[in-house]
Design a protein around this motif. Structure first.
Motif, PDB file in Angstrom:
ATOM      1  N   ARG A 198     -30.698  27.259  54.580  1.00 41.15           N
ATOM      2  CA  ARG A 198     -31.585  27.646  53.997  1.00 41.15           C
ATOM      3  C   ARG A 198     -31.674  29.092  54.401  1.00 41.15           C
ATOM      4  O   ARG A 198     -31.979  29.797  53.108  1.00 41.15           O
ATOM      5  CB  ARG A 198     -32.808  27.997  55.529  1.00 41.15           C
ATOM      6  CG  ARG A 198     -32.758  25.919  55.796  1.00 41.15           C
ATOM      7  CD  ARG A 198     -34.020  26.039  56.266  1.00 41.15           C
ATOM      8  NE  ARG A 198     -33.395  25.987  57.685  1.00 41.15           N
ATOM      9  CZ  ARG A 198     -33.873  25.744  59.058  1.00 41.15           C
ATOM     10  NH1 ARG A 198     -34.936  26.275  59.728  1.00 41.15           N
ATOM     11  NH2 ARG A 198     -33.021  25.927  59.795  1.00 41.15           N
ATOM     12  N   GLU A 200     -26.538  23.222  57.636  1.00 42.49           N
ATOM     13  CA  GLU A 200     -28.117  23.101  57.209  1.00 42.49           C
ATOM     14  C   GLU A 200     -28.715  24.800  57.203  1.00 42.49           C
ATOM     15  O   GLU A 200     -29.857  24.964  56.632  1.00 42.49           O
ATOM     16  CB  GLU A 200     -28.176  22.359  58.450  1.00 42.49           C
ATOM     17  CG  GLU A 200     -29.905  22.027  57.960  1.00 42.49           C
ATOM     18  CD  GLU A 200     -31.076  22.727  58.431  1.00 42.49           C
ATOM     19  OE1 GLU A 200     -30.860  23.182  60.098  1.00 42.49           O
ATOM     20  OE2 GLU A 200     -31.940  23.321  57.810  1.00 42.49           O
ATOM     21  N   GLN A 238     -29.180  20.469  48.548  1.00 40.13           N
ATOM     22  CA  GLN A 238     -29.547  19.490  49.765  1.00 40.13           C
ATOM     23  C   GLN A 238     -27.769  18.957  49.257  1.00 40.13           C
ATOM     24  O   GLN A 238     -27.034  18.695  50.190  1.00 40.13           O
ATOM     25  CB  GLN A 238     -30.412  18.339  49.950  1.00 40.13           C
ATOM     26  CG  GLN A 238     -30.440  17.521  48.970  1.00 40.13           C
ATOM     27  CD  GLN A 238     -31.163  16.143  48.923  1.00 40.13           C
ATOM     28  OE1 GLN A 238     -32.799  16.543  48.899  1.00 40.13           O
ATOM     29  NE2 GLN A 238     -31.259  15.374  48.327  1.00 40.13           N
ATOM     30  N   ARG A 294     -35.455  19.919  56.167  1.00 33.34           N
ATOM     31  CA  ARG A 294     -36.073  21.159  56.642  1.00 33.34           C
ATOM     32  C   ARG A 294     -35.974  21.501  55.187  1.00 33.34           C
ATOM     33  O   ARG A 294     -36.915  22.870  54.943  1.00 33.34           O
ATOM     34  CB  ARG A 294     -34.554  21.493  57.449  1.00 33.34           C
ATOM     35  CG  ARG A 294     -35.131  20.803  59.640  1.00 33.34           C
ATOM     36  CD  ARG A 294     -34.462  21.997  60.583  1.00 33.34           C
ATOM     37  NE  ARG A 294     -34.232  20.586  60.832  1.00 33.34           N
ATOM     38  CZ  ARG A 294     -33.106  21.407  62.095  1.00 33.34           C
ATOM     39  NH1 ARG A 294     -32.485  22.136  62.160  1.00 33.34           N
ATOM     40  NH2 ARG A 294     -32.891  20.322  62.963  1.00 33.34           N
ATOM     41  N   ARG A 299     -27.317  14.621  57.552  1.00 33.98           N
ATOM     42  CA  ARG A 299     -27.807  14.872  56.017  1.00 33.98           C
ATOM     43  C   ARG A 299     -29.345  14.610  55.473  1.00 33.98           C
ATOM     44  O   ARG A 299     -29.901  16.033  55.015  1.00 33.98           O
ATOM     45  CB  ARG A 299     -27.166  14.342  55.596  1.00 33.98           C
ATOM     46  CG  ARG A 299     -26.580  15.083  53.956  1.00 33.98           C
ATOM     47  CD  ARG A 299     -24.811  14.380  53.368  1.00 33.98           C
ATOM     48  NE  ARG A 299     -25.780  13.761  51.698  1.00 33.98           N
ATOM     49  CZ  ARG A 299     -25.447  12.961  51.409  1.00 33.98           C
ATOM     50  NH1 ARG A 299     -23.924  12.804  51.830  1.00 33.98           N
ATOM     51  NH2 ARG A 299     -25.103  12.256  50.280  1.00 33.98           N
ATOM     52  N   LYS A 334     -22.169  21.083  61.956  1.00 34.35           N
ATOM     53  CA  LYS A 334     -23.018  20.450  60.981  1.00 34.35           C
ATOM     54  C   LYS A 334     -24.682  21.229  61.226  1.00 34.35           C
ATOM     55  O   LYS A 334     -25.305  21.746  60.054  1.00 34.35           O
ATOM     56  CB  LYS A 334     -23.519  19.070  61.611  1.00 34.35           C
ATOM     57  CG  LYS A 334     -22.999  18.027  61.011  1.00 34.35           C
ATOM     58  CD  LYS A 334     -23.336  17.280  61.286  1.00 34.35           C
ATOM     59  CE  LYS A 334     -21.522  16.056  61.692  1.00 34.35           C
ATOM     60  NZ  LYS A 334     -21.645  15.801  62.647  1.00 34.35           N
ATOM     61  N   ALA A 353     -31.096  17.492  57.539  1.00 32.87           N
ATOM     62  CA  ALA A 353     -31.155  19.233  57.353  1.00 32.87           C
ATOM     63  C   ALA A 353     -32.159  18.920  54.672  1.00 32.87           C
ATOM     64  O   ALA A 353     -32.709  20.225  54.925  1.00 32.87           O
ATOM     65  CB  ALA A 353     -29.876  19.349  56.224  1.00 32.87           C
ATOM     66  N   THR A 354     -32.210  17.985  54.574  1.00 28.88           N
ATOM     67  CA  THR A 354     -32.977  17.647  53.749  1.00 28.88           C
ATOM     68  C   THR A 354     -34.182  17.813  53.997  1.00 28.88           C
ATOM     69  O   THR A 354     -35.387  18.490  53.111  1.00 28.88           O
ATOM     70  CB  THR A 354     -33.120  16.140  52.576  1.00 28.88           C
ATOM     71  OG1 THR A 354     -31.805  15.372  53.078  1.00 28.88           O
ATOM     72  CG2 THR A 354     -33.300  16.319  51.690  1.00 28.88           C
TER      73      THR A 354
END
Lengths: 139, 1148
Positions: free
Chosen positions: B85, B81, A121, B37, B31, B77, B34-35
């Motif tokens: 992944r 993300e 992250q 996911r 953020r 953004k 994103a974390t």
């Protein structure tokens, strides 16, 4: 010279990989499987350096996580062995909540096994490995 | 170094964070999401139990991602993300190439954090030669010019990881500027980027070496540390160029060791350990074989050893490096002592990793000082039985280095034991190679040798290196100096293999069967009591086995054929022929038919397959001149003359008016290659084709000087096979004289074995066993080598020279007697003299015979030529005279001297009194370098000369014998090099070099990997009194492999467009260089270019890298600058050639 840097868990799932020499993706999977198999087959009393094909593997185990570095014949194994530890210390300081198994006897989800998630992250782990390139990149 | 990492890390998030919050309030929540996911993806994967489920999950994830990234509404953004992944998917081994282009886009368009992710994704996804990488260049250039430091940093980081080589010139000036930047992190990253450039295109950063030096002296430690990588690399390539910097490196190391660096650089209170290791390596390289430079570093090494006494893994790593450096540089006794102590501590350590390190160090050191192994013998024995196979393996490696004649059997036995347990292919390959090498070098007797090799073949199986069986067979075939010994070895081999084949149903590896069948085929006649019928039956049985591959069957068949020639008739052979004449395997069927026809004519069969002649060279008449009649007949009946393929292609090309889609590499050879096909064309064909096929053939002919067939032995003449008998007679003569000599000298007693001291008296059984093993293993180690400060010198390499000892001593006696005569001219002649005389006479005979032989060969050659030559002679002469002046003008320059054959002889005769190397006539016509001495001893001198022929670089080596006695078995060996390839073989072998005479050999050198300068080293060894080993090295530059390429402006234009690899650079011209034509002419002369055309201030030239890689050059002058633009089909070539051009321009 470092050829690749791997973090693999005991189940053989890759947590992080960084290759400093181009390797085709299917070959990477095969290589990683073979490498973790080798590491798992060794006991704690055996030494942390293994010969594998025409290069050497240096590995260290932190709870359920293996960190394996592939190096060429000319590299100093012990220096790499300590480099791995240094890397872990850096992670530790950076993600302050992570502690190593030594000081935290019940690692589980919270322990080092969980590092890669957080690592991603914040996108910095590769940047850490990138710094490693600087002293040992391809010849 | 560690803290550099740490500091960067701690600096970056702060910067990024502040930027992020500045970007807007939306930063935070995005953020978080994103974390979750990525986090949930990882969690769900961890939860899965099978690979199949994982595959399904990832596939679904990828479909989602694909849809998201290609949707136009996706914000940056969200894209960021997705990228994260995608990176994770690829790390798991699922290719996500659909996202690559979006990663580049993200790097281009995103704000800081997004850009960071974009760059990161690019560096993980793409590789050096990926086509999408070009799209990144623009972004990098933009970011490098940015005023935002973080953007500059990111651009530099990505450059130091991955960058297209061709685009380096675009960013190089920008990065050079950054070396002066006020922020150290930027300076450091700039150095790292330049290091990357140095790795992928060393020539482009040649001009900034001074700036590297500045970086080395930078006040920031990080910048200095980064520059060390470049220096390590450069010192590795050329140590002599950086000796001047030794003191600087020593000072730096002193400061580091003395703890003068900031405390952040400590790792577990060891000051900057990885930096120390780096410096120690550089020092080792600099001080190698150089007493003066080594002198400078003794103090600091001593200090390093002393300081590194804390017990921590890191200090062990430094100590290991110290030990290696101490043993690499010019030795100093007290340092060696300390290093040895250090190794002792390692080896005895209980920590296994340390033990490993100790063994590795010992392995390195033991080559210089075998006594150290003796000190630790008991530890080594323990390691040999260590439960950890890695330790065992390392110990074997160590034992391999200390093997000698006396302990070879024990060590090889240990290695074979290990080999039998090992299943890993790579280990098998490397161990079998080592065992075979040791067996060849030190074999105590025939039986052991054959048995060991059998074990190697059966264990090594089909994975081992193919050289092992080949070398083994060659050894058997070529034999040694003693016929009797040879016979015994062969006989023993035959007997061993026969008994092995007796057992039915044993599966042997294919290679082993091949070896066995070859040996049986060649030497089974040596077994007196054996019935050939029995052997053939055994081979026949093998042929019917299913596990035997068809390649092996071919070996067996030829063995049967050889044996069949020696017996009148055999039932088994007849059944075999019958059976395999209908075999489905065409190859076997062919063999069967051949055998059948040969059996009908036993006389022919015997001449074709002479016994024991396996190692004689078979020379093939490559010109196929015996087919001339057939060709002439064909032509007279109206057939079209033969044209080589490339010529046909070119004709087709010239007829085509449309666009050409063919690759150019091929069509090119025709305009330039010459002798490339001279060998193949028969003289008749040559003359005719030039008459018929107009201009295109002309091109090829221009440079054809003549057919070079002298020197080629004729085995096949017009009448068919010409049996050669002369050679054999010569050999018999030789052996006879040897036999006579050996009578004169009596028995020689074997040297007594000296065993190392046994230690304590009272020992348990087990201990005793170990002691015994130790005494077997380390026998002869401490005795035959005396350590001195110069201990390195006595690592004599023993080649497999299993001459009978009688012979050896005879040689030395002979030599000493000659010396006697020389020093005491008036003393009565010793008894040996007549014998010597006889020997010399014998040699004379040989020589005479050789001369007559060769003259007869020439005669034959000329006879077979006669008819054709008359046709072409006039033609060729004309062309020759055209050709010579053109080459000499081409190379008319100070450093490339052209010797005409007539000048060559007198000039050199004055230099060397008796021995003067001189190129043979046909080579002297080509441009060539001066003949230079490479190395010499008081007996042999080696000279070399480069000959730049049109299609290759020929290296002619002359070996002259200055002494008054002939030197036997002179072996010339080149070391294999990554840059150069030597065609055919790396070795050159002279059976005998007569007194006061000179032998020569030619090697064709090819450039394997492009480099501007490279060194090829080799050695020559011979045996007179003792084994002597001389080393030499030759330097080749890229220009040795460059030849002019003659093309027209039109062709140039076409080619130019088809090449994608290009490099541009501007040079300032000095006033003396004046106009374009002068500059181009300089380039032409020095680099052998062909100037195609010059129009105004523009000029074009072309050349090719042997064999036929074209490179085009375009230059333009403008206001005292010369802009060079090179293009080629090969990516590394323009780069290196540009560097050559630069050098030439600077020199002139």
């Amino acid at each position: 010279m470092i050829k690749f840097f791997l973090m693999v868990n005991k189940q053989g799932q890759t947590r992080l990989s960084r290759y400093y020499e181009h390797v085709e993706i299917p070959k990477r999977t095969m290589l990683e499987a073979a490498v973790i198999k080798k590491c798992l087959s060794r006991s704690k009393e055996q030494c942390s350096f293994i010969e594998y094909k025409d290069f050497k593997l240096v590995y260290r185990q932190y709870a359920a996580l293996f960190i394996v570095v592939g190096i060429s014949e000319t590299e100093n194994e012990m220096a790499i062995y300590e480099l791995i530890h240094n890397f872990v210390e850096v992670l530790d300081r950076y993600f302050s909540r992570v502690t190593y198994p030594k000081s935290d006897p019940s690692p589980g989800q919270r322990g080092l096994g969980a590092i890669p998630c957080r690592v991603h992250q914040l996108h910095h782990v590769p940047s850490v490995t990138v710094h490693k390139d600087q002293y040992t990149l391809p010849e | 170094m560690s803290d550099v990492v740490e500091r960067t890390l701690s600096a970056l998030p702060g910067l990024l964070g502040s930027q992020d919050s500045g970007a807007g309030p939306g930063g935070g929540p995005a953020r978080v999401s994103a974390t979750s996911r990525l986090g949930s993806l990882i969690r769900s994967i961890t939860a899965l139990s099978s690979k199949h489920e994982e595959e399904k999950l990832i596939q679904q994830e990828q479909t989602n991602l694909k849809a998201t990234v290609s949707a136009p509404t996706t914000t940056l953004k969200l894209m960021k993300e997705c990228m994260v992944r995608l990176i994770y998917c690829e790390m798991l081994g699922y290719e996500s190439s659909f996202g690559y282009i979006h990663a580049i886009k993200l790097a281009q368009q995103g704000n800081l954090l997004e850009k960071r992710v974009g760059y990161l994704a690019v560096s993980l996804f793409l590789h050096e030669n990926h086509e999408l990488l070009l799209l990144l260049v623009n972004t990098v250039v933009k970011d490098l010019q940015s005023t935002n430091l973080i953007e500059v940093c990111m651009a530099l980081t990505v450059v130091s990881q991955i960058f297209p080589r061709e685009m380096i010139p675009a960013v190089l000036p920008l990065i050079e500027d950054k070396l002066q930047h006020s922020k150290e992190i930027i300076r450091r990253k700039a150095v790292q980027a330049l290091y990357k450039f140095y790795l992928i295109a060393p020539n482009q950063v040649q001009h900034i070496h001074d700036k590297f030096r500045k970086a080395l002296c930078d006040r920031d430690v990080g910048v200095m540390a980064a520059s060390l990588h470049i220096y390590l690399k450069m010192v590795k390539e050329n140590a002599s160029g950086y000796k001047g910097l030794t003191e600087s490196f020593v000072t730096i190391l002193k400061q580091v060791v003395g703890g003068k660096l900031p405390i952040d650089f400590n790792y577990h209170s060891v000051p900057a350990p990885w930096l120390q290791i780096q410096l120690l390596r550089i020092l080792g390289l600099l001080g190698k074989d150089d007493p003066r430079t080594s002198e400078l570093m003794y103090d600091v090494l001593d200090e390093s050893l002393r300081r590194a006494e804390i017990n921590h893994n890191m200090t062990y790593a430094i100590l290991f490096e110290c030990v290696q450096t101490i043993y690499t540089i010019y030795p100093k006794s007290d340092l060696l002592e300390k290093a040895a102590k250090c190794i002792g501590k390692f080896v005895r350590a209980s920590k296994i990793n340390l033990k490993y390190l100790g063994l590795k160090a010992l392995t390195y050191v033991v080559q210089q000082d075998p006594n150290l192994a003796l000190q630790h013998q008991m530890t080594i024995i323990e390691c040999l039985d260590h439960p950890d196979p890695i330790i065992k393996r390392e110990t074997l490696e160590l034992l391999y280095r200390i093997t000698n004649e006396q302990n070879v059997t024990v060590i090889v036995q240990k290695m074979l034991d290990y080999l039998r347990q090992s299943k890993e292919e790579y280990t098998i390959i490397s161990l079998t190679g080592k065992i075979a090498e040791l067996a060849e070098k030190y074999a105590p007797d025939n039986e052991w040798f054959i048995q060991t090799m059998s074990a190697v073949f059966s264990v090594g199986g089909d994975v081992m290196h193919p050289d092992i069986p080949n070398n083994f067979l060659r050894l058997l075939a070529e034999g040694f100096d003693d016929e009797k010994e040879d016979g015994q070895l062969r006989l023993y081999a035959v007997q061993t293999y026969l008994s092995l084949l007796e057992e039915e149903d044993t599966l042997y590896p294919q290679k082993f069967i091949q070896v066995m069948s070859w040996v049986l085929g060649e030497y089974s006649y040596l077994v007196n009591d054996g019935d050939p019928e029995v052997i053939i039956t055994r081979l026949y049985r093998l042929l019917k086995q299913t596990f035997v591959t068809s390649e092996t069957k071919a070996w067996i068949m030829s063995a049967v054929t050889k044996m069949a020639s020696r017996i009148p008739c055999s039932k088994t052979v007849d059944t075999l022929i019958q059976e395999f004449s209908t075999s489905l395997d065409t190859c076997l069927r062919q063999y069967a038919f051949e055998l059948k026809h040969l059996c009908e004519n036993k006389e022919l069969m015997k001449t074709l397959l002479p016994s024991g002649a396996s190692c004689y060279e078979i020379v093939v008449d490559a010109s196929l001149s015996f087919l001339d009649g057939y060709v002439a007949e064909g032509l007279s009946s109206g057939a079209a003359p033969y044209k080589p393929q490339h010529q046909r292609q070119e004709e087709k090309l010239s007829q085509e008016k449309a666009l050409n889609f063919e690759p150019y590499g091929l069509s090119f050879t025709s305009s330039v290659s010459s002798s490339g096909f001279t060998g193949r064309q028969s003289p008749a064909g040559l003359s005719l084709s030039s008459d018929v096929s107009g201009n295109s053939a002309e091109l090829g002919q221009k440079e054809t000087s003549c057919l070079q067939l002298d020197g080629v032995k004729k085995l096949w003449g017009k009448d068919g096979y010409l049996p050669k008998k002369e050679n054999k007679m010569g050999k018999e003569d030789e052996t006879q004289s040897v036999a006579q000599d050996s009578i004169l000298v009596g028995h020689i007693v074997d040297p007594p074995l000296i065993q190392p001291k046994q230690q304590v008296a009272s020992l348990s059984e087990e201990e005793k066993e170990k002691q015994q093993l130790a005494s077997k293993l380390f026998v002869g180690l401490g005795t035959n080598s005396v350590i001195s400060l110069m201990g390195k010198a006595d690592t004599t390499t023993q080649k497999f020279k299993r001459k009978s000892k009688v012979n050896e001593t005879q040689n030395s006696e002979e030599a000493s007697s000659i010396q006697n005569i020389a020093t005491l001219p008036f003393s009565p002649l010793p008894d040996v003299m007549p014998n010597n005389k006889e020997n010399f006479q014998g040699n004379e005979h040989l020589e005479l015979r050789k001369v007559s032989l060769s003259s007869s060969k020439v005669l034959e050659a000329s006879v077979s030529f006669d008819s054709s030559q008359s046709l072409t002679e006039a033609d060729l002469d004309e062309k020759l005279s055209d050709y010579r002046p053109s080459t000499s003008s081409l190379f008319a320059d100070s450093n490339i001297e052209v010797f005409q054959p007539s000048q060559c002889v007198p000039e050199l005769v004055t230099k060397k009194v008796s021995l003067s190397p001189c190129l043979p006539g046909e080579l002297a016509n080509h441009p060539h370098s001066e003949i230079i001495g490479l190395c010499s001893s008081d007996i042999l001198t080696v000279y070399s000369c480069k000959v730049w022929t049109d299609d290759c670089l020929l290296l002619v080596l002359f070996v002259g014998n200055k002494s008054t006695s002939p030197v036997k078995t002179v072996n010339l060996m080149f070391e294999s090099s990554e840059h150069f390839k030597i065609v055919e073989s790396l070795r050159c072998h002279f059976l005998i070099i007569e007194a006061q005479s000179m032998e020569s050999c030619q090697k064709c050198i090819q450039l394997e990997k492009i480099c501007t300068k490279g060194i090829l080293s080799g050695s020559i060894s011979y045996h007179l009194d003792t084994d002597t080993h001389l080393e030499f090295s030759l330097t080749f530059s890229l220009s040795d492999f460059i030849r002019p390429m003659e093309i027209t402006t039109e062709d140039f234009g076409k080619l130019w467009l088809s090449f994608s690899n290009d490099v541009k650079q501007n040079f300032k011209m000095s006033p003396s260089q004046g106009s374009l034509s002068i500059a181009l002419n300089t380039l032409k002369q020095k680099l052998k270019l062909h100037i195609v055309e010059i129009i105004g201030n523009e000029g074009i030239a072309a050349c090719r890298l042997l064999p036929s890689v074209p490179c085009l050059l375009h230059c333009r002058t403008h206001a005292r600058t010369l802009a060079l633009w090179l293009r080629s089909s090969c990516s590394a070539l323009p780069d290196s050639l540009l560097y050559e051009c630069q050098k030439v321009m600077e020199e002139s």
